[in-house]
Write a protein that holds these residues in place. Structure first.
Motif, PDB file in Angstrom:
ATOM      1  N   UNK A  74       0.816  -1.211   0.000  1.00 25.21           N
ATOM      2  CA  UNK A  74       0.000   0.000   0.000  1.00 25.21           C
ATOM      3  C   UNK A  74       0.852   1.264   0.000  1.00 25.21           C
ATOM      4  N   UNK A  75       2.047   1.220   0.571  1.00 22.19           N
ATOM      5  CA  UNK A  75       2.948   2.365   0.473  1.00 22.19           C
ATOM      6  C   UNK A  75       3.361   2.568  -0.989  1.00 22.19           C
ATOM      7  N   UNK A  76       3.599   1.475  -1.682  1.00 21.94           N
ATOM      8  CA  UNK A  76       3.937   1.554  -3.102  1.00 21.94           C
ATOM      9  C   UNK A  76       2.746   2.089  -3.907  1.00 21.94           C
ATOM     10  N   UNK A  77       1.543   1.649  -3.548  1.00 18.56           N
ATOM     11  CA  UNK A  77       0.329   2.134  -4.215  1.00 18.56           C
ATOM     12  C   UNK A  77       0.200   3.648  -4.031  1.00 18.56           C
ATOM     13  N   UNK A  78       0.495   4.123  -2.851  1.00 18.22           N
ATOM     14  CA  UNK A  78       0.443   5.564  -2.583  1.00 18.22           C
ATOM     15  C   UNK A  78       1.340   6.308  -3.564  1.00 18.22           C
ATOM     16  N   UNK A  79       2.576   5.829  -3.722  1.00 19.76           N
ATOM     17  CA  UNK A  79       3.553   6.511  -4.571  1.00 19.76           C
ATOM     18  C   UNK A  79       3.211   6.361  -6.055  1.00 19.76           C
ATOM     19  N   UNK A  80       2.833   5.160  -6.463  1.00 20.67           N
ATOM     20  CA  UNK A  80       2.638   4.896  -7.895  1.00 20.67           C
ATOM     21  C   UNK A  80       1.266   5.280  -8.422  1.00 20.67           C
ATOM     22  N   UNK A  81       0.258   5.340  -7.567  1.00 18.78           N
ATOM     23  CA  UNK A  81      -1.089   5.658  -8.037  1.00 18.78           C
ATOM     24  C   UNK A  81      -1.603   6.999  -7.506  1.00 18.78           C
ATOM     25  N   UNK A  82      -1.662   7.120  -6.184  1.00 24.83           N
ATOM     26  CA  UNK A  82      -2.261   8.316  -5.580  1.00 24.83           C
ATOM     27  C   UNK A  82      -1.432   9.557  -5.903  1.00 24.83           C
ATOM     28  N   UNK A  83      -0.126   9.479  -5.694  1.00 25.94           N
ATOM     29  CA  UNK A  83       0.728  10.651  -5.942  1.00 25.94           C
ATOM     30  C   UNK A  83       0.844  10.998  -7.422  1.00 25.94           C
ATOM     31  N   UNK A  84       0.555  10.056  -8.283  1.00 20.88           N
ATOM     32  CA  UNK A  84       0.688  10.300  -9.725  1.00 20.88           C
ATOM     33  C   UNK A  84      -0.646  10.460 -10.437  1.00 20.88           C
ATOM     34  N   UNK A  85      -1.721  10.586  -9.682  1.00 21.72           N
ATOM     35  CA  UNK A  85      -3.022  10.770 -10.331  1.00 21.72           C
ATOM     36  C   UNK A  85      -3.029  12.140 -11.013  1.00 21.72           C
ATOM     37  N   UNK A  86      -3.366  12.128 -12.293  1.00 26.67           N
ATOM     38  CA  UNK A  86      -3.239  13.340 -13.103  1.00 26.67           C
ATOM     39  C   UNK A  86      -4.580  13.976 -13.454  1.00 26.67           C
ATOM     40  N   UNK A  87      -5.660  13.206 -13.342  1.00 24.35           N
ATOM     41  CA  UNK A  87      -6.958  13.742 -13.752  1.00 24.35           C
ATOM     42  C   UNK A  87      -8.084  13.071 -12.976  1.00 24.35           C
ATOM     43  N   UNK A  88      -9.311  13.528 -13.241  1.00 23.09           N
ATOM     44  CA  UNK A  88     -10.470  13.008 -12.501  1.00 23.09           C
ATOM     45  C   UNK A  88     -10.686  11.518 -12.742  1.00 23.09           C
ATOM     46  N   UNK A  89     -10.362  11.043 -13.923  1.00 22.37           N
ATOM     47  CA  UNK A  89     -10.516   9.617 -14.224  1.00 22.37           C
ATOM     48  C   UNK A  89      -9.569   8.783 -13.352  1.00 22.37           C
ATOM     49  N   UNK A  90      -8.334   9.236 -13.191  1.00 20.19           N
ATOM     50  CA  UNK A  90      -7.380   8.547 -12.304  1.00 20.19           C
ATOM     51  C   UNK A  90      -7.916   8.505 -10.874  1.00 20.19           C
ATOM     52  N   UNK A  91      -8.422   9.645 -10.406  1.00 22.27           N
ATOM     53  CA  UNK A  91      -8.955   9.735  -9.040  1.00 22.27           C
ATOM     54  C   UNK A  91     -10.143   8.797  -8.874  1.00 22.27           C
ATOM     55  N   UNK A  92     -11.045   8.779  -9.843  1.00 26.26           N
ATOM     56  CA  UNK A  92     -12.206   7.881  -9.785  1.00 26.26           C
ATOM     57  C   UNK A  92     -11.765   6.422  -9.705  1.00 26.26           C
ATOM     58  N   UNK A  93     -10.777   6.054 -10.508  1.00 30.07           N
ATOM     59  CA  UNK A  93     -10.287   4.671 -10.490  1.00 30.07           C
ATOM     60  C   UNK A  93      -9.641   4.317  -9.153  1.00 30.07           C
ATOM     61  N   UNK A  94      -8.886   5.238  -8.584  1.00 35.93           N
ATOM     62  CA  UNK A  94      -8.275   5.010  -7.273  1.00 35.93           C
ATOM     63  C   UNK A  94      -9.359   4.813  -6.218  1.00 35.93           C
ATOM     64  N   UNK A  95     -10.346   5.692  -6.210  1.00 37.23           N
ATOM     65  CA  UNK A  95     -11.421   5.590  -5.219  1.00 37.23           C
ATOM     66  C   UNK A  95     -12.224   4.307  -5.407  1.00 37.23           C
ATOM     67  N   UNK A  96     -12.460   3.893  -6.653  1.00 39.08           N
ATOM     68  CA  UNK A  96     -13.166   2.627  -6.910  1.00 39.08           C
ATOM     69  C   UNK A  96     -12.351   1.448  -6.389  1.00 39.08           C
TER      70      UNK A  96
END
Length: 174
Positions: A74-96
């Motif tokens: 999950x620390x890796x997920x934070x760095x690779x997904x959450x910190x690199x989310x670039x748009x609303x679609x990325x955010x929606x996918x992370x939240x899903x």
């Protein structure tokens, strides 16, 4: 953002402020800590794990070998997904993704709060703060988890407390 999160983590752990800098790697900024002794440490997960060990709170890294692996995941997920989310679609996918994962869990790893919970909380705070009440209800498991983590002593600190449940007003009163 990572340097601010590490500074908040230091306060949460009761540590003195460290000496941080950042270096650019591609399009992202990587935090660097220069400890009092030894070589500099780079990267959010590396520095955060070091801080937990320095504070003698190893339980935040996980109780078993499996939990430790899940925390690191999950620390890796934070760095690779959450910190690199670039748009609303990325955010929606992370939240899903998180909503599905947290469906039958209280914490990211194991049966008590870990470093993964704290750093994902810090990483998601700006995103969750921007959601409407209806959007928060869409991601009900994330909202439940987030509300739970923000009430842990020392975790929220300077961040505003977010509201998740509004009382509904019913027009048909019997």
């Amino acid at each position: 953002m990572a340097v601010e999160d590490l500074t908040a983590l230091e306060r949460c752990l009761g540590l003195k402020a460290g000496k941080y800098s950042s270096r650019t790697h591609g399009s992202s900024q990587i935090p660097v800590l220069q400890p009092n002794r030894g070589p500099s440490l780079a990267g959010l997960a590396t520095i955060a794990s070091h801080l937990v060990t320095e504070a003698k709170k190893d339980e935040l890294l996980g109780a078993s070998v499996e939990e430790k692996a899940v925390v690191q995941q999950w620390l890796e997920y934070r760095v690779t997904h959450i910190d690199r989310s670039a748009n609303k679609e990325d955010v929606r996918n992370i939240l899903k993704d998180l909503n599905l994962y947290l469906e039958d869990k209280v914490y990211m790893a194991g049966n008590k709060i870990t470093l993964a919970d704290i750093l994902i909380y810090y990483g998601l705070h700006p995103t969750i703060a921007d959601l409407s009440v209806q959007e928060k209800e869409t991601y009900i498991n994330v909202s439940r988890w987030f509300s739970h983590i923000q009430h842990y002593s020392g975790v929220r600190q300077h961040l505003p407390s977010l509201v998740f449940i509004k009382n509904r007003i019913y027009t048909n009163i019997h």
